[in-house]
Design a protein around this motif. Structure first.
Motif, PDB file in Angstrom:
ATOM      1  N   CYS A 223      -3.676 -65.530 -29.430  1.00 23.66           N
ATOM      2  CA  CYS A 223      -4.485 -66.595 -28.826  1.00 23.66           C
ATOM      3  C   CYS A 223      -3.713 -67.912 -28.861  1.00 23.66           C
ATOM      4  CB  CYS A 223      -5.804 -66.761 -29.586  1.00 23.66           C
ATOM      5  SG  CYS A 223      -6.755 -65.230 -29.733  1.00 23.66           S
ATOM      6  N   THR A 224      -3.876 -68.713 -27.810  1.00 18.02           N
ATOM      7  CA  THR A 224      -3.164 -69.986 -27.751  1.00 18.02           C
ATOM      8  C   THR A 224      -3.839 -71.068 -28.581  1.00 18.02           C
ATOM      9  OG1 THR A 224      -4.332 -70.582 -25.712  1.00 18.02           O
ATOM     10  CG2 THR A 224      -2.177 -69.527 -25.479  1.00 18.02           C
ATOM     11  N   SER A 228      -9.591 -70.092 -27.208  1.00 17.77           N
ATOM     12  CA  SER A 228      -9.333 -68.734 -26.753  1.00 17.77           C
ATOM     13  C   SER A 228      -9.649 -67.718 -27.843  1.00 17.77           C
ATOM     14  CB  SER A 228      -7.886 -68.595 -26.278  1.00 17.77           C
ATOM     15  OG  SER A 228      -6.975 -69.001 -27.261  1.00 17.77           O
ATOM     16  N   ASP A 245      -2.748 -66.511 -34.192  1.00 17.08           N
ATOM     17  CA  ASP A 245      -2.654 -67.836 -33.569  1.00 17.08           C
ATOM     18  C   ASP A 245      -1.216 -67.992 -33.076  1.00 17.08           C
ATOM     19  OD1 ASP A 245      -2.782 -70.377 -32.712  1.00 17.08           O
ATOM     20  OD2 ASP A 245      -3.450 -71.254 -34.596  1.00 17.08           O
ATOM     21  N   ASP A 248       2.018 -71.773 -28.764  1.00 15.28           N
ATOM     22  CA  ASP A 248       2.853 -71.729 -27.565  1.00 15.28           C
ATOM     23  C   ASP A 248       3.886 -70.610 -27.608  1.00 15.28           C
ATOM     24  OD1 ASP A 248       1.746 -74.025 -26.221  1.00 15.28           O
ATOM     25  OD2 ASP A 248       2.736 -75.263 -27.724  1.00 15.28           O
ATOM     26  N   ALA A 250       4.368 -67.318 -27.202  1.00 18.63           N
ATOM     27  CA  ALA A 250       4.025 -65.997 -26.679  1.00 18.63           C
ATOM     28  C   ALA A 250       5.165 -65.009 -26.903  1.00 18.63           C
ATOM     29  CB  ALA A 250       3.695 -66.097 -25.192  1.00 18.63           C
ATOM     30  N   GLY A 269      -5.632 -67.092 -23.435  1.00 17.38           N
ATOM     31  CA  GLY A 269      -5.299 -68.510 -23.484  1.00 17.38           C
ATOM     32  C   GLY A 269      -5.765 -69.233 -22.244  1.00 17.38           C
ATOM     33  N   LYS A 273      -1.576 -72.509 -19.387  1.00 14.36           N
ATOM     34  CA  LYS A 273      -0.553 -71.958 -20.270  1.00 14.36           C
ATOM     35  C   LYS A 273      -0.163 -70.544 -19.853  1.00 14.36           C
ATOM     36  CE  LYS A 273      -1.082 -74.546 -24.583  1.00 14.36           C
ATOM     37  NZ  LYS A 273       0.277 -75.116 -24.579  1.00 14.36           N
ATOM     38  N   LEU A 284       5.438 -71.705 -24.283  1.00 13.01           N
ATOM     39  CA  LEU A 284       4.443 -72.312 -23.398  1.00 13.01           C
ATOM     40  C   LEU A 284       4.232 -73.792 -23.678  1.00 13.01           C
ATOM     41  CD1 LEU A 284       1.800 -69.413 -23.563  1.00 13.01           C
ATOM     42  CD2 LEU A 284       3.868 -69.597 -22.154  1.00 13.01           C
ATOM     43  N   HIS A 285       5.055 -74.390 -24.538  1.00 15.01           N
ATOM     44  CA  HIS A 285       4.873 -75.800 -24.887  1.00 15.01           C
ATOM     45  C   HIS A 285       5.154 -76.682 -23.674  1.00 15.01           C
ATOM     46  CE1 HIS A 285       5.430 -79.689 -26.860  1.00 15.01           C
ATOM     47  NE2 HIS A 285       4.772 -79.182 -27.882  1.00 15.01           N
TER      48      HIS A 285
END
Length: 379
Positions: A223-224, A228, A245, A248, A250, A269, A273, A284-285
Motif C-alpha cells: 500500500c502507498t 490505501s 507500507d 513510494d 513499489a 494506491g 502514483k 513513485l516519489h
C-alpha cells in the motif's frame, strides 16, 4: 512467529524497525495552532502545550512558538517537527489566526502569507480555495467544534492559515506546476509524518514480507499509504501483518516478493502514483518520477477515447483531472491504469509464482480502478 516484544508486522512494525523518528504533518500543526488560538479567543488564555486528537487516536502535545490576542482575533503558531523525514517544511512556523463570524457561518478557511491558493482544476479543492486539503480541514473543523462546546462558543470562525517563508519554500515543491500559487499546501491524512530513509524503509519492507510469510499469510498487500491500506482491509479483510507500507518503493516490494514469493500480492494506491507504476516507474516519489499525461492519453485511446478527449487528457493539469475527464466520458481510465500497473508488476516478478491484482483509489480511498487477478507470465 515473532518473539515476545517484537513487532508483529504491518505499518507500525515497519516504522519501529526503521529506527526513524516520526513527525507531525502541516495539517496537524495547523490544527494545534487553531485549537490554541480559538481557545484563547474564547477564554483569554492560550493552552501551552496544546493537545489535539489525530484521526488514528494519537494525542500529541505541541508547544506554542508564537501567540497574540488583540482586537477580537487570536493567533497561535507551531513550529513543524517532521521527525527524521527530509521534509522541506521541517522547522517552518505554521500560524492560525481566528476571528469570530456570525452564527451559522461555520468554519471559513483563508490563505494567509505562505499558504497557497488553488488556481487550476484537477486537485481535490475548488479553484480559488486555500490549499488546505480535505482531511486537515475536517480535523480543524472537529477541533473548533470541540473548543466551542467546551467554552461556550458557536464554532463560527474565519480561520486564516499562514506559514512563515512558505512562498519561498514552495518553490522547491511541485505546487507552482500544479497551479497552487503563493505558498505551500496544508497536508496530511493521519497527522503523522512517516519518515522515509530509502535504505531503512526498503529494509522495513523486506522485514514486513518476512513477518507475513512466517505468519503463514498467503495474501499480502503493498500500500502507498494509510488511505490505501484502509481500502485493502475493507476489500479483503487482511490482517495487520499482511499489510506492507511500501510508500513510494513499489520496486522494493516486487523485487523482494520475487525472491520470497507469496501466493497473492495486491498493490493498492492512489491513481496518480499507480499511473507511474503503469508507465514503468518503480520509484513513485514525486521528486523522482512524474505522472505521464501522454501515457494516460494513450491508455484513454485504447479505452475508446475520442481524439479530442485524448488531447484533453494529455493537457490535463494532474492525473486526477485526467481521470475526471475520462470518467465523465465513460472511458475506464482507472481500470486501464490498474491493468497496466499489474502487467508491470508481473514483468518485475519475472515468472515468480505470485498472482497480482491492482486497486487504484482517489484521495478519499474510493476505488476508481481495479485489475483482474492475473498469474505469472509464462506460468
Amino acid at each position: 512467529m515473532s518473539s515476545v516484544g517484537e513487532p508483529s508486522g504491518g505499518r507500525e512494525a515497519q516504522l519501529k524497525h526503521t529506527g526513524l523518528r516520526p513527525g507531525w504533518t502541516t495539517g496537524a500543526c495547523a490544527t494545534a495552532a487553531t485549537t490554541a488560538a480559538y481557545t484563547a479567543l474564547l477564554t483569554g488564555d492560550f493552552p501551552d502545550p496544546v493537545t489535539i486528537t489525530l484521526p488514528k487516536g494519537q494525542t500529541p502535545a505541541f508547544a506554542l512558538a508564537a501567540e497574540a490576542l488583540s482586537g477580537g482575533t487570536a493567533m497561535a503558531g507551531i513550529v513543524k517537527d517532521a521527525g527524521d523525514d527530509p521534509d522541506v517544511t521541517h522547522g517552518a512556523l505554521v500560524r492560525a489566526t481566528v476571528r469570530p463570524l456570525p452564527t451559522g457561518s461555520g468554519v471559513v478557511f483563508r490563505a494567509g502569507p505562505g499558504v497557497g491558493t488553488v488556481t487550476r482544476p484537477g486537485l481535490p479543492l475548488d479553484v480559488g480555495e486555500p490549499a488546505v486539503n480535505p482531511v486537515p480541514r475536517q480535523l480543524m473543523r472537529e477541533h473548533v467544534a470541540a473548543v466551542a462546546a467546551r467554552h461556550g462558543g458557536t464554532g463560527d470562525v474565519e480561520l486564516t492559515l499562514s506559514i512563515d517563508n512558505g512562498e519561498e519554500i514552495a518553490r522547491s515543491t511541485w505546487n507552482p506546476r500544479l497551479g497552487i500559487l503563493g505558498g505551500l499546501s496544508v497536508l496530511g491524512t493521519t497527522g503523522v509524518v512517516v519518515p522515509y530513509s530509502c535504505s531503512a524503509w526498503i529494509d522495513s519492507i523486506r522485514r514486513g514480507v518476512d513477518v507475513a510469510r512466517a505468519a503463514g499469510r498467503t495474501h499480502v498487500a503493498g500500500c502507498t499509504g494509510s488511505t490505501s491500506e484502509k481500502t485493502v482491509v475493507a476489500e479483503y479483510g487482511l490482517p495487520e501483518d499482511a499489510l506492507l507500507d511500501m510508500g513510494d518503493f513499489a520496486g522494493a516490494v516486487l523485487k523482494y516478493v520475487r525472491r520470497h514469493p507469496v501466493d497473492r500480492l495486491t498493490v493498492c494506491g492512489g491513481f496518480a502514483k499507480l499511473s507511474k507504476l503503469a508507465a514503468g516507474h518503480l520509484d513513485l516519489h514525486s521528486a523522482r518520477s512524474q505522472v505521464d499525461k501522454g501515457f494516460l492519453a494513450d491508455l484513454a485511446r485504447q479505452g475508446g477515447a475520442t481524439p479530442e478527449l485524448a488531447e484533453a487528457v494529455a493537457a490535463a493539469n494532474t492525473g486526477l483531472a485526467a481521470l475526471q475527464l475520462c470518467t465523465a466520458a465513460g472511458v475506464p481510465l482507472g481500470d486501464l491504469v490498474a491493468v497496466a500497473a499489474r502487467d508491470q508488476a508481473l514483468a518485475v516478478l519475472r515468472g515468480a509464482p505470485v498472482t497480482v491484482d491492482v486497486l487504484c483509489t482517489d484521495r478519499t480511498g474510493t476505488l476508481v480502478g481495479r485489475s483482474p487477478l492475473a498469474g505469472p507470465r509464462g506460468g
